[in-house]
Write a protein that holds these residues in place. Structure first.
Motif, short mmCIF file in Angstrom:
data_model
loop_
_atom_site.label_atom_id
_atom_site.label_comp_id
_atom_site.label_asym_id
_atom_site.label_seq_id
_atom_site.Cartn_x
_atom_site.Cartn_y
_atom_site.Cartn_z
N THR A 88 -7.96 -1.09 3.17
CA THR A 88 -8.10 -0.71 4.58
C THR A 88 -8.22 -1.93 5.48
O THR A 88 -8.53 -1.81 6.65
CB THR A 88 -9.34 0.17 4.78
OG1 THR A 88 -10.49 -0.53 4.30
CG2 THR A 88 -9.21 1.49 4.05
N ILE A 89 -7.94 -3.11 4.95
CA ILE A 89 -8.16 -4.34 5.70
C ILE A 89 -7.34 -4.41 6.98
O ILE A 89 -7.70 -5.06 7.94
CB ILE A 89 -7.86 -5.57 4.81
CG1 ILE A 89 -8.51 -6.84 5.39
CG2 ILE A 89 -6.38 -5.78 4.62
CD1 ILE A 89 -9.96 -6.95 5.12
N LEU A 141 0.82 -1.21 0.00
CA LEU A 141 0.00 0.00 0.00
C LEU A 141 0.85 1.26 0.00
O LEU A 141 0.51 2.24 -0.67
CB LEU A 141 -0.93 0.00 1.22
CG LEU A 141 -1.92 -1.16 1.32
CD1 LEU A 141 -2.89 -0.92 2.47
CD2 LEU A 141 -2.69 -1.36 0.02
N ASP A 142 1.96 1.25 0.75
CA ASP A 142 2.86 2.41 0.75
C ASP A 142 3.43 2.67 -0.64
O ASP A 142 3.53 3.81 -1.09
CB ASP A 142 4.01 2.19 1.75
CG ASP A 142 3.55 2.23 3.20
OD1 ASP A 142 2.42 2.71 3.44
OD2 ASP A 142 4.30 1.76 4.07
N ASN A 172 -7.87 -0.26 -7.10
CA ASN A 172 -6.90 0.83 -7.07
C ASN A 172 -5.82 0.64 -8.13
O ASN A 172 -5.34 1.62 -8.72
CB ASN A 172 -6.28 0.94 -5.68
CG ASN A 172 -7.16 1.72 -4.73
OD1 ASN A 172 -7.21 2.94 -4.77
ND2 ASN A 172 -7.88 1.02 -3.87
N CYS A 173 -5.45 -0.61 -8.40
CA CYS A 173 -4.53 -0.89 -9.51
C CYS A 173 -5.13 -0.40 -10.83
O CYS A 173 -4.45 0.20 -11.67
CB CYS A 173 -4.23 -2.38 -9.61
SG CYS A 173 -3.11 -3.02 -8.34
N ILE A 187 -5.64 11.50 -9.75
CA ILE A 187 -6.22 10.30 -9.13
C ILE A 187 -5.91 10.28 -7.63
O ILE A 187 -5.02 10.97 -7.16
CB ILE A 187 -5.67 9.01 -9.78
CG1 ILE A 187 -4.13 9.00 -9.73
CG2 ILE A 187 -6.18 8.87 -11.19
CD1 ILE A 187 -3.50 7.73 -10.26
N GLU A 188 -6.68 9.49 -6.91
CA GLU A 188 -6.40 9.29 -5.49
C GLU A 188 -6.79 7.87 -5.10
O GLU A 188 -7.68 7.27 -5.71
CB GLU A 188 -7.15 10.30 -4.63
CG GLU A 188 -8.66 10.23 -4.74
CD GLU A 188 -9.35 11.28 -3.88
OE1 GLU A 188 -10.33 10.91 -3.19
OE2 GLU A 188 -8.90 12.44 -3.89
N MET A 189 -6.10 7.34 -4.11
CA MET A 189 -6.41 6.00 -3.64
C MET A 189 -7.80 6.00 -2.99
O MET A 189 -8.16 6.94 -2.28
CB MET A 189 -5.37 5.52 -2.62
CG MET A 189 -4.04 5.16 -3.27
SD MET A 189 -2.81 4.54 -2.07
CE MET A 189 -3.53 2.96 -1.65
N ARG A 190 -8.55 4.95 -3.26
CA ARG A 190 -9.88 4.81 -2.67
C ARG A 190 -9.81 3.80 -1.53
O ARG A 190 -9.66 2.61 -1.75
CB ARG A 190 -10.87 4.35 -3.73
CG ARG A 190 -11.06 5.37 -4.85
CD ARG A 190 -12.03 4.87 -5.90
NE ARG A 190 -12.16 5.81 -7.00
CZ ARG A 190 -12.84 5.56 -8.12
NH1 ARG A 190 -13.43 4.38 -8.28
NH2 ARG A 190 -12.91 6.46 -9.08
N GLU A 191 -9.95 4.31 -0.33
CA GLU A 191 -9.78 3.47 0.84
C GLU A 191 -10.88 2.42 0.98
O GLU A 191 -10.69 1.40 1.63
CB GLU A 191 -9.72 4.34 2.10
CG GLU A 191 -8.49 5.24 2.13
CD GLU A 191 -8.36 5.99 3.43
OE1 GLU A 191 -9.25 5.83 4.29
OE2 GLU A 191 -7.38 6.73 3.59
#
Length: 225
Positions: free
Chosen positions: A166-167, A26-27, A65-66, A54-58
């Motif tokens: 977010t798991i 994730l980082d 996200n890929c 774009i932004e990561m969708r939690e």
């Protein structure tokens, strides 16, 4: 302690490895989102593109996200191809070839590109021409984008793809349930090996991609100072 931990004493260690690897993934993905947006900003500001940052969708999965990154990277590839097409259409063949001649001075290439952009936009800055030349002549960027798209597609299709980003906040057993559906030693070992393989490929491709983008964005910053 879960019954599976009593049956397989090394499971807690494997669980911690999965969490650590998941966080690394994730980082790395977050850094790629940031780097991609840097390049998008340059393209939009200097080359008249209208690519949406774009932004990561939690709330979404790794795969989703890929796919977000792949989509915008594909759009970047399309814009670079369009620039190349414009150059080819509006330049004499000899001048067009100069753009890709490694022996040709870069200032000459920028002057040629600026001439084309002046026709397209009515006027053009040397920064826009420099960005165009850097993008067209950067095999480093072209190859790194293609490689990263391939790796992201592999990750999305792998056992990791269905895991929510977010798991981690949901606890160990939820991570294992999301990845494996059951807690068994053989599956844990398989999951850890899968993470390690894809993460190693992802980090290597990401470093090249981010370095290639930095080459372009740092030149732009120097140019506008």
């Amino acid at each position: 302690m879960a019954l599976s931990d009593l049956l397989y004493p090394d499971n807690p260690k494997r669980k911690q490895e999965l969490i650590h690897l998941h966080q690394e993934l994730l980082d790395c993905m977050s850094t790629n989102f940031h780097a991609t947006n840097e390049l998008v900003g340059v393209l939009n500001e200097h080359l008249g593109c209208t690519i949406t940052p774009i932004e990561m969708r939690e709330s979404s999965t790794v795969k989703e996200n890929c796919e977000i990154i792949i989509q915008v990277m594909s759009e970047i590839q399309h814009q670079v191809q369009k620039i190349d097409s414009d150059m080819k259409d509006k330049l004499e063949p000899v001048l067009y070839q100069k753009l890709y001649d490694i022996k040709e001075p870069e200032l000459e290439k920028i002057a040629i590109a600026q001439r084309v952009f002046s026709i397209i936009f009515g006027e053009a800055t040397s920064t826009a021409a420099m960005v165009a030349i850097k993008l067209l002549g950067s095999n480093h960027l072209t190859l790194s984008v293609s490689k990263l798209i391939g790796v992201l597609a592999q990750i999305g299709a792998s056992v990791l793809g269905g895991v929510s980003i977010t798991i981690i906040g949901l606890g160990l057993e939820m991570i294992l349930h999301a990845i494996l559906g059951a807690v068994e030693r053989s599956q844990l070992l398989t999951a850890v090996r899968s993470y390690e393989k894809h993460l190693a490929e992802f980090k290597a491709a990401s470093e090249k991609y981010q370095r290639a983008i930095h080459e372009v964005t740092s030149l732009v910053r120097q140019q506008v100072q």
